[in-house]
Design an enzyme around this catalytic site. Structure first.
Site, PDB file in Angstrom:
ATOM      1  N   GLN A 170      39.744  42.928  50.778  1.00 54.64           N
ATOM      2  CA  GLN A 170      40.980  42.453  51.433  1.00 54.64           C
ATOM      3  C   GLN A 170      42.221  43.100  50.830  1.00 54.64           C
ATOM      4  OE1 GLN A 170      40.824  40.369  54.265  1.00 54.64           O
ATOM      5  NE2 GLN A 170      38.734  41.115  53.946  1.00 54.64           N
ATOM      6  N   ASP A 213      39.243  26.420  39.726  1.00 55.25           N
ATOM      7  CA  ASP A 213      39.327  26.662  38.272  1.00 55.25           C
ATOM      8  C   ASP A 213      39.263  25.373  37.464  1.00 55.25           C
ATOM      9  OD1 ASP A 213      41.676  29.424  38.667  1.00 55.25           O
ATOM     10  OD2 ASP A 213      39.504  29.287  38.921  1.00 55.25           O
ATOM     11  N   CYS A 229      31.890  39.366  37.812  1.00 57.85           N
ATOM     12  CA  CYS A 229      31.903  38.582  36.572  1.00 57.85           C
ATOM     13  C   CYS A 229      30.988  37.379  36.764  1.00 57.85           C
ATOM     14  CB  CYS A 229      33.331  38.165  36.249  1.00 57.85           C
ATOM     15  SG  CYS A 229      33.934  36.954  37.376  1.00 57.85           S
ATOM     16  N   ARG A 262      40.989  33.588  26.113  1.00 59.87           N
ATOM     17  CA  ARG A 262      41.602  34.432  27.152  1.00 59.87           C
ATOM     18  C   ARG A 262      42.672  33.657  27.912  1.00 59.87           C
ATOM     19  NH1 ARG A 262      38.092  35.592  31.589  1.00 59.87           N
ATOM     20  NH2 ARG A 262      40.138  36.084  32.457  1.00 59.87           N
ATOM     21  N   LYS A 314      48.692  31.304  33.158  1.00 65.43           N
ATOM     22  CA  LYS A 314      47.997  32.589  32.980  1.00 65.43           C
ATOM     23  C   LYS A 314      48.020  33.382  34.286  1.00 65.43           C
ATOM     24  CE  LYS A 314      43.372  32.795  33.349  1.00 65.43           C
ATOM     25  NZ  LYS A 314      42.891  33.807  34.334  1.00 65.43           N
ATOM     26  N   ASN A 315      47.665  32.724  35.396  1.00 67.38           N
ATOM     27  CA  ASN A 315      47.474  33.466  36.649  1.00 67.38           C
ATOM     28  C   ASN A 315      48.782  33.875  37.317  1.00 67.38           C
ATOM     29  OD1 ASN A 315      44.798  33.388  36.142  1.00 67.38           O
ATOM     30  ND2 ASN A 315      44.346  31.729  37.585  1.00 67.38           N
ATOM     31  N   ARG A 351      40.262  41.617  34.881  1.00 68.75           N
ATOM     32  CA  ARG A 351      40.183  41.824  36.326  1.00 68.75           C
ATOM     33  C   ARG A 351      41.572  41.915  36.935  1.00 68.75           C
ATOM     34  NH1 ARG A 351      36.729  41.526  39.957  1.00 68.75           N
ATOM     35  NH2 ARG A 351      38.229  40.578  41.386  1.00 68.75           N
ATOM     36  N   ARG A 368      33.062  39.239  43.300  1.00 66.84           N
ATOM     37  CA  ARG A 368      34.522  39.420  43.352  1.00 66.84           C
ATOM     38  C   ARG A 368      34.942  40.743  44.009  1.00 66.84           C
ATOM     39  NH1 ARG A 368      37.088  36.545  38.131  1.00 66.84           N
ATOM     40  NH2 ARG A 368      38.829  36.337  39.602  1.00 66.84           N
ATOM     41  N   PRO A 369      34.681  40.859  45.311  1.00 65.36           N
ATOM     42  CA  PRO A 369      35.066  42.079  46.030  1.00 65.36           C
ATOM     43  C   PRO A 369      36.590  42.218  46.127  1.00 65.36           C
ATOM     44  CG  PRO A 369      34.398  40.370  47.571  1.00 65.36           C
ATOM     45  CD  PRO A 369      34.122  39.828  46.194  1.00 65.36           C
ATOM     46  N   ILE A 370      37.071  43.406  46.473  1.00 64.76           N
ATOM     47  CA  ILE A 370      38.515  43.589  46.685  1.00 64.76           C
ATOM     48  C   ILE A 370      38.779  44.220  48.052  1.00 64.76           C
ATOM     49  CG2 ILE A 370      39.096  43.724  44.229  1.00 64.76           C
ATOM     50  CD1 ILE A 370      39.332  46.770  44.610  1.00 64.76           C
TER      51      ILE A 370
HETATM   52  C1  EPZ Z   1      42.292  34.244  41.325  1.00 65.43           C
HETATM   53  O1  EPZ Z   1      41.194  35.147  41.381  1.00 65.43           O
HETATM   54  C2  EPZ Z   1      42.258  33.642  39.942  1.00 65.43           C
HETATM   55  N1  EPZ Z   1      42.416  34.700  38.956  1.00 65.43           N
HETATM   56  C3  EPZ Z   1      40.919  32.916  39.714  1.00 65.43           C
HETATM   57  O2  EPZ Z   1      41.033  32.249  38.455  1.00 65.43           O
HETATM   58  C4  EPZ Z   1      40.748  31.852  40.793  1.00 65.43           C
HETATM   59  O3  EPZ Z   1      39.460  31.279  40.659  1.00 65.43           O
HETATM   60  C5  EPZ Z   1      40.901  32.466  42.185  1.00 65.43           C
HETATM   61  O4  EPZ Z   1      42.144  33.195  42.284  1.00 65.43           O
HETATM   62  C6  EPZ Z   1      40.881  31.412  43.281  1.00 65.43           C
HETATM   63  O5  EPZ Z   1      41.945  30.527  43.086  1.00 65.43           O
HETATM   64  C7  EPZ Z   1      43.657  35.187  38.742  1.00 65.43           C
HETATM   65  O6  EPZ Z   1      44.616  34.786  39.382  1.00 65.43           O
HETATM   66  C8  EPZ Z   1      43.785  36.259  37.689  1.00 65.43           C
HETATM   67  P1  EPZ Z   1      40.538  35.271  45.279  1.00 65.43           P
HETATM   68  P2  EPZ Z   1      41.077  36.171  42.632  1.00 65.43           P
HETATM   69  O7  EPZ Z   1      40.848  36.657  45.688  1.00 65.43           O
HETATM   70  O8  EPZ Z   1      42.437  36.514  43.127  1.00 65.43           O
HETATM   71  C9  EPZ Z   1      36.869  36.354  48.134  1.00 65.43           C
HETATM   72  C10 EPZ Z   1      40.493  31.638  36.280  1.00 65.43           C
HETATM   73  O9  EPZ Z   1      39.577  30.924  35.851  1.00 65.43           O
HETATM   74  N2  EPZ Z   1      37.503  37.676  48.229  1.00 65.43           N
HETATM   75  O10 EPZ Z   1      41.461  34.177  45.682  1.00 65.43           O
HETATM   76  O11 EPZ Z   1      40.154  37.262  42.247  1.00 65.43           O
HETATM   77  C11 EPZ Z   1      36.304  36.107  46.745  1.00 65.43           C
HETATM   78  O12 EPZ Z   1      34.995  36.635  46.644  1.00 65.43           O
HETATM   79  C12 EPZ Z   1      40.188  32.645  37.359  1.00 65.43           C
HETATM   80  O13 EPZ Z   1      41.688  31.597  35.906  1.00 65.43           O
HETATM   81  C13 EPZ Z   1      36.990  38.599  49.127  1.00 65.43           C
HETATM   82  O14 EPZ Z   1      36.002  38.340  49.798  1.00 65.43           O
HETATM   83  O15 EPZ Z   1      40.351  35.231  43.708  1.00 65.43           O
HETATM   84  C14 EPZ Z   1      36.321  34.601  46.668  1.00 65.43           C
HETATM   85  O16 EPZ Z   1      35.167  34.095  47.314  1.00 65.43           O
HETATM   86  C15 EPZ Z   1      38.710  32.674  37.735  1.00 65.43           C
HETATM   87  N3  EPZ Z   1      37.591  39.818  49.232  1.00 65.43           N
HETATM   88  C16 EPZ Z   1      37.559  34.206  47.482  1.00 65.43           C
HETATM   89  O17 EPZ Z   1      37.859  35.346  48.289  1.00 65.43           O
HETATM   90  C17 EPZ Z   1      38.716  40.139  48.492  1.00 65.43           C
HETATM   91  O18 EPZ Z   1      39.233  41.261  48.646  1.00 65.43           O
HETATM   92  C18 EPZ Z   1      38.793  33.851  46.644  1.00 65.43           C
HETATM   93  O19 EPZ Z   1      39.045  34.935  45.766  1.00 65.43           O
HETATM   94  C19 EPZ Z   1      39.218  39.183  47.600  1.00 65.43           C
HETATM   95  C20 EPZ Z   1      38.608  37.951  47.490  1.00 65.43           C
END
Ligand code: EPZ
Length: 432
Positions: A126, A305, A117, A397, A22-23, A93, A122-124
Site C-alpha cells: 500500500q 498493540d 517480524c 525498544r 514511540k509510533n 521497520r 508486514r507487506p508494504i
Molecule cells: C504501525 O505498524 C505500528 N508501528 C504498529 O505498532 C501497529 O501494530 C500498527 O501500526 C497497527 O496499528 C509503528 O507505527 C512504527 P499497518 P504498521 O500498516 O504501520 C496490512 C508496536 O508494537 N498492510 O497499520 O506497519 C498489515 O499487514 C508496533 O508499536 C498491508 O497489507 O501497520 C496489517 O495487517 C507493532 N499492506 C495491517 O495492514 C501495507 O502496505 C495494518 O498494518 C501495509 C500494511
C-alpha cells in the site's frame, strides 16, 4: 544478554509519567528531514528505536543535537540521500518512513526492503501503491526499493487496507508534490494526526488527518519549527494494566484520555475503577478481575498493540474471555511463554480463548517482541514469586526507563547486565 528479575505480588501504587509516543516519534523524526531548516522536537521518548533512527539519519548527513533528555534539534540542511542499508531497516521497520521523507525532499529514495517480524509478514504494497499514484517510479530487487520521480504530482489513493504506515508514508511524500493529493480509507490513529500537525507546523497544507479522508495541497518548501510529541497511549494502557493485575492504585499522567477511550472502556468492563482528569487517568483495582471479549481494530477500536498485554491480565479474570486479533495475522507468538507462567490459553488462528487461572507462577521466560515482552512483564508483576524475563531489548525498544518507572510504583524489579551484576532493589542483588 541482560534480563529482568521480577518478584511480583506487590500492589503498585503512585504516579507514573507517560513518555512521548514511540509510533509518533519514529515518523516525526524522518518528517523533520523534509524541512529546509533546523527543527526542535520535544517530548521525544528516550528509547532504543529513537536512538537507532537518529543513528540512521546522522549517517545520512543530518545534524542531531540532544538539547536535553527529551529534546532534539534536527538540522537537515546538509542531508544527502544515500541508500538506507538493510542492517538499519532490519533493526527498525519504521525506517521505511525515510522513503516518504526522501521522496518528499529529493524526489528519490533508496531503502532496503523492511523484513517481516514476530507479528506477521508486514507487506508494504500500500505504501508503494501510494507512491506510484504520485508519479513515483518504484523498482524493487535484491532486497532494495528504488524510488524515483521525474515530477512528484498530487494524486488520489484509495488504500485497500487501513494502514498506519502507508497513510503516514504517502502523506510525507505528498506534502511537496505539485497539486492536490487525496488519501482515502486512511488510518485515523492519533499518531497520524500528530505527524500531520507537525508537518502543518512546518508550512504543509494537510486537512482531514484523523478521519478516513486526508487532503494535502503540495507546497514549495517547509520551514523549521518546534513541536511537542503526543503522549504514548500504549505505554499508558500498559501501566493501567499493571495497576489492575497487582490490585494497585496508579495515577497515569501526561496522557490524552480521549486517545485511551477504547482501552478505558474495556478495563472498566473488567472491573477497574478509572477516574479521568484533563491529562491523567487514575486506575484502581479492588475485588476480582472480570472476563470480557475483545476484537482489536484500527483506531478508534481497541488497539492491537495492547492485545498481548490485556490477554495477560485476562488470564486472572473470572470466567472465560475471547480475544480476536483483527489487524495482524500472527500476533499470539507470546502465548507459549505466558503458558510457562501458568496461563490457560487456546490459540486458534486469529483468536485466543483465555481461561481463568488463580494466579501466575514465576518462571524463566523470553520476550519474543515488544508488546509480548510487556505482556510477560505484566504477568510477572502479578505472580507471587520470581520471574526471569530474557531478551528484554525488545521491551527497551518501546518503553522508556521501564525499570525506574516500575520501581517508583513499588515493583521489585531489577536488571541483570551481561556481567551478572544487578541494578535494582538490594534484596535481589546476587540473584542470577
Ligand atoms: C504501525 O505498524 C505500528 N508501528 C504498529 O505498532 C501497529 O501494530 C500498527 O501500526 C497497527 O496499528 C509503528 O507505527 C512504527 P499497518 P504498521 O500498516 O504501520 C496490512 C508496536 O508494537 N498492510 O497499520 O506497519 C498489515 O499487514 C508496533 O508499536 C498491508 O497489507 O501497520 C496489517 O495487517 C507493532 N499492506 C495491517 O495492514 C501495507 O502496505 C495494518 O498494518 C501495509 C500494511
Amino acid at each position: 544478554m541482560s534480563k529482568f528479575i521480577i518478584k511480583g505480588g506487590i500492589p503498585l501504587k503512585g504516579n507514573v509519567v507517560i513518555s512521548g509516543a514511540k509510533n509518533a516519534a519514529v515518523a516525526i523524526i524522518p518528517a523533520a528531514l523534509m524541512s529546509g531548516e533546523p527543527c526542535t522536537i520535544e517530548n521525544v521518548p528516550n528509547i532504543r528505536d529513537v536512538h537507532t533512527l537518529i543513528d540512521i539519519i546522522t549517517n545520512m548527513g543530518a545534524k542531531i543535537v540532544w538539547l536535553d533528555e527529551h529534546t532534539i534539534e534536527i538540522d537537515p540542511t546538509e542531508l544527502r540521500c544515500p541508500m538506507v542499508p538493510y542492517e538499519s531497516s532490519k533493526q527498525l521497520r519504521a525506517s521505511y518512513y525515510l522513503l516518504g521523507a526522501m521522496i518528499g525532499r529529493f524526489g528519490r529514495a533508496t531503502v532496503s526492503m523492511p523484513g517481516g517480524c514476530e507479528i506477521g509478514n508486514r507487506p508494504i504494497d500500500q505504501h508503494l501503491k501510494g507512491f506510484r499514484a504520485l508519479g513515483v517510479d518504484i523498482c524493487t530487487g535484491n532486497g532494495v526499493i528504488n524510488a524515483q520521480a521525474s515530477a512528484l504530482t498530487g494524486g488520489t489513493i484509495y488504500f485497500d487496507t487501513v494502514s498506519v504506515g502507508a497513510t503516514i508514508n504517502v502523506m510525507l511524500a505528498s506534502v511537496r508534490a505539485q497539486g492536490a493529493t487525496v488519501l482515502e480509507n486512511a488510518a485515523k490513529e492519533p499518531h497520524v494526526v500528530d505527524v500531520a500537525n507537525f508537518l502543518n507546523s512546518l508550512g504543509a497544507d494537510i486537512v482531514g488527518a484523523g478521519t478516513d479522508i486526508i487532503r494535502v495541497k503540495g507546497v514549495q518548501k517547509l520551514t523549521g519549527h518546534s513541536y511537542f510529541i503526543m503522549p504514548d497511549q500504549i505505554e499508558a494502557g500498559t501501566f493501567m494494566l499493571c495497576s489492575m493485575v497487582t490490585g494497585g492504585d496508579i495515577e497515569v499522567s501526561n496522557v490524552t484520555p480521549k486517545h485511551l477511550r477504547a482501552i478505558t472502556d474495556k478495563l472498566k468492563n473488567m472491573g477497574a475503577s478509572i477516574t479521568e482528569s484533563d491529562d491523567a487517568v487514575r486506575v484502581r483495582m479492588q475485588g476480582e478481575l472480570r472476563c470480557t471479549n475483545i476484537k482489536t481494530m484500527p483506531y478508534p477500536g481497541f488497539p492491537t498493540d495492547m492485545q498481548p498485554q490485556i490477554v495477560a491480565a485476562l488470564c486472572l479474570a473470572k470466567g472465560t474471555s475471547i480475544v480476536t486479533e483483527g489487524v495482524w495475522e500472527n500476533r499470539f507468538k507470546y502465548a507459549n511463554e505466558l503458558i510457562r507462567l501458568g496461563a490457560n490459553l487456546q490459540v486458534n488462528d486469529r483468536t485466543v480463548v483465555v481461561e481463568n487461572i488463580p494466579q501466575f507462577k514465576g518462571a524463566p521466560v523470553t520476550a519474543t517482541d515488544l508488546r509480548a515482552g510487556a505482556a510477560l512483564m505484566i504477568a510477572a508483576l502479578a505472580a507471587k514469586d520470581t520471574t526471569e524475563l530474557e531478551q528484554i531489548h525488545h521491551i527497551e525498544r518501546g518503553y522508556e526507563d521501564i525499570i525506574t518507572k516500575l520501581q517508583k510504583l513499588g515493583a521489585n524489579i531489577s536488571k541483570t547486565h551481561c556481567e551478572g551484576t544487578l541494578t535494582g532493589p538490594i534484596e535481589l542483588r546476587g540473584a542470577v
